[in-house]
Write a protein that holds these residues in place. Structure first.
Motif, PDB file in Angstrom:
ATOM      1  N   THR A 155       0.848  -1.189   0.000  1.00 54.75           N
ATOM      2  CA  THR A 155       0.000   0.000   0.000  1.00 54.75           C
ATOM      3  C   THR A 155       0.883   1.237   0.000  1.00 54.75           C
ATOM      4  O   THR A 155       1.842   1.323   0.764  1.00 54.75           O
ATOM      5  CB  THR A 155      -0.879   0.034   1.265  1.00 54.75           C
ATOM      6  N   HIS A 156       0.582   2.188  -0.867  1.00 61.43           N
ATOM      7  CA  HIS A 156       1.395   3.409  -0.899  1.00 61.43           C
ATOM      8  C   HIS A 156       1.351   4.075   0.477  1.00 61.43           C
ATOM      9  O   HIS A 156       0.265   4.292   1.032  1.00 61.43           O
ATOM     10  CB  HIS A 156       0.876   4.367  -1.963  1.00 61.43           C
ATOM     11  N   PRO A 157       2.503   4.402   1.044  1.00 61.28           N
ATOM     12  CA  PRO A 157       2.515   4.950   2.409  1.00 61.28           C
ATOM     13  C   PRO A 157       1.651   6.182   2.611  1.00 61.28           C
ATOM     14  O   PRO A 157       1.121   6.394   3.715  1.00 61.28           O
ATOM     15  CB  PRO A 157       4.002   5.270   2.632  1.00 61.28           C
ATOM     16  N   VAL A 158       1.465   7.008   1.592  1.00 58.54           N
ATOM     17  CA  VAL A 158       0.660   8.218   1.761  1.00 58.54           C
ATOM     18  C   VAL A 158      -0.782   7.881   2.109  1.00 58.54           C
ATOM     19  O   VAL A 158      -1.488   8.684   2.740  1.00 58.54           O
ATOM     20  CB  VAL A 158       0.738   9.101   0.493  1.00 58.54           C
ATOM     21  N   ARG A 159      -1.243   6.668   1.743  1.00 58.00           N
ATOM     22  CA  ARG A 159      -2.624   6.286   2.021  1.00 58.00           C
ATOM     23  C   ARG A 159      -2.931   6.241   3.518  1.00 58.00           C
ATOM     24  O   ARG A 159      -4.095   6.315   3.917  1.00 58.00           O
ATOM     25  CB  ARG A 159      -2.911   4.906   1.405  1.00 58.00           C
ATOM     26  N   TRP A 160      -1.898   6.061   4.350  1.00 56.30           N
ATOM     27  CA  TRP A 160      -2.124   5.966   5.787  1.00 56.30           C
ATOM     28  C   TRP A 160      -2.598   7.278   6.401  1.00 56.30           C
ATOM     29  O   TRP A 160      -3.080   7.304   7.530  1.00 56.30           O
ATOM     30  CB  TRP A 160      -0.870   5.469   6.493  1.00 56.30           C
ATOM     31  N   ALA A 161      -2.492   8.370   5.684  1.00 60.65           N
ATOM     32  CA  ALA A 161      -2.975   9.657   6.188  1.00 60.65           C
ATOM     33  C   ALA A 161      -4.461   9.857   5.903  1.00 60.65           C
ATOM     34  O   ALA A 161      -5.075  10.779   6.438  1.00 60.65           O
ATOM     35  CB  ALA A 161      -2.179  10.800   5.575  1.00 60.65           C
ATOM     36  N   PHE A 162      -5.031   8.976   5.078  1.00 61.27           N
ATOM     37  CA  PHE A 162      -6.414   9.135   4.645  1.00 61.27           C
ATOM     38  C   PHE A 162      -7.287   8.002   5.181  1.00 61.27           C
ATOM     39  O   PHE A 162      -6.817   6.874   5.360  1.00 61.27           O
ATOM     40  CB  PHE A 162      -6.495   9.115   3.113  1.00 61.27           C
TER      41      PHE A 162
END
Length: 291
Positions: free
Chosen positions: A193-200
């Motif tokens: 999973t792209h790490p930036v997704r964890w902010a959403f």
């Protein structure tokens, strides 16, 4: 193996396993508890997972190697090497699930070995690889990705499509183990999973487009039972963390692929959807070479 519940923060809910009412939280989880949770979750949910997603990933017939929910296919991407280069190569698939990727590799003439922590997932792999009966035409092993049961330099290539790396407490240990069993110059390609997704929020609609948490919070996502035991765990690393793990593990990073959502793809998969996929990355694929 992509799991739809990644990064949900909506309190108590039913997991894909109807027998377990799980509470979603964020907390530290040691390696042993993580391993037990992962093995149990995938053993309980393998049937439903393959029923729902197996067709997209390759199905029970034919062969397909898909890097993630966007549908990027290795037959087109050729991240492991150009067409014709896989024949005769020894390839390890880490976190193989039902080994759809290993089946494609075998069809390309490679000599794959499929490894997974879940026995039930490997039962699906055996049935699919054997065409519904008999034995698989390549080895299937149940083992921990952080303790690979192979000699040094046993493989030419290694790959993992959403397998193992997001589900272990120490992903750097997995990368070191993969480096150990690869020959010098061997390629290691893995998707997460792209790490930036964890902010959403992990939602496919508009509610999944607003930042809801700190990208820098590495606290694992946990689903736990009424006694506080973890039944599902994912561990977050930033993009920089992943790169540092790769380099410290003895690899050179050749490429970082962020697949765009294709126009033909109209399916939703948990928090992955056409809406979000056209706006923010959903998958990160690390293409590495053993130093």
């Amino acid at each position: 193996m992509v799991h739809e519940h990644e990064n949900r923060r909506d309190g108590a809910h039913e997991t894909a396993d109807a027998d377990v009412a799980a509470e979603a939280t964020r907390r530290r989880v040691p390696a042993r508890e993580t391993r037990q949770a992962s093995r149990g979750w995938w053993d309980r949910n393998a049937d439903d997972y393959q029923r729902e997603h197996g067709g997209f990933l390759g199905g029970a017939v034919g062969a397909r190697f898909v890097w993630g929910p966007e549908g990027l296919d290795e037959a087109e991407a050729r991240l492991l090497g150009p067409a014709g280069s896989l024949a005769g190569r020894a390839v390890l698939e880490v976190g193989a699930g039902a080994a759809q990727c290993a089946r494609w590799l075998a069809a390309e003439g490679a000599r794959p070995v499929a490894l997974d922590l879940s026995y039930r997932q490997l039962q699906h792999a055996r049935g699919a690889a054997a065409g519904g009966g008999g034995t698989a035409p390549f080895p299937l092993l149940q083992a921990d990705a952080a303790a690979l049961p192979f000699r040094d330099g046993a493989f030419d290539l290694a790959c993992s499509a959403y397998g193992a790396v997001p589900f272990v407490a120490d992903p750097a240990a997995v990368i070191r183990e993969v480096r150990r069993v690869l020959r010098p110059g061997g390629r290691w390609v893995f998707s997460v999973t792209h790490p930036v997704r964890w902010a959403f929020p992990d939602e496919p609609g508009p509610e999944g487009l607003s930042v809801a948490a700190s990208y820098f919070d590495r606290t694992p996502y946990v689903e736990q039972d009424e006694d506080g035991r973890a039944v599902y765990v994912e561990h977050h690393r930033t993009l920089g963390d992943r790169v540092r793990d790769v380099v410290a593990g003895g690899f050179r990073l050749l490429d970082l692929v962020e697949p765009e959502w294709p126009e033909w793809h109209d399916q939703e998969w948990g928090g992955w959807s056409p809406l979000r996929g056209h706006l923010i990355p959903g998958t990160a694929i690390f293409v590495c070479e053993a130093a």
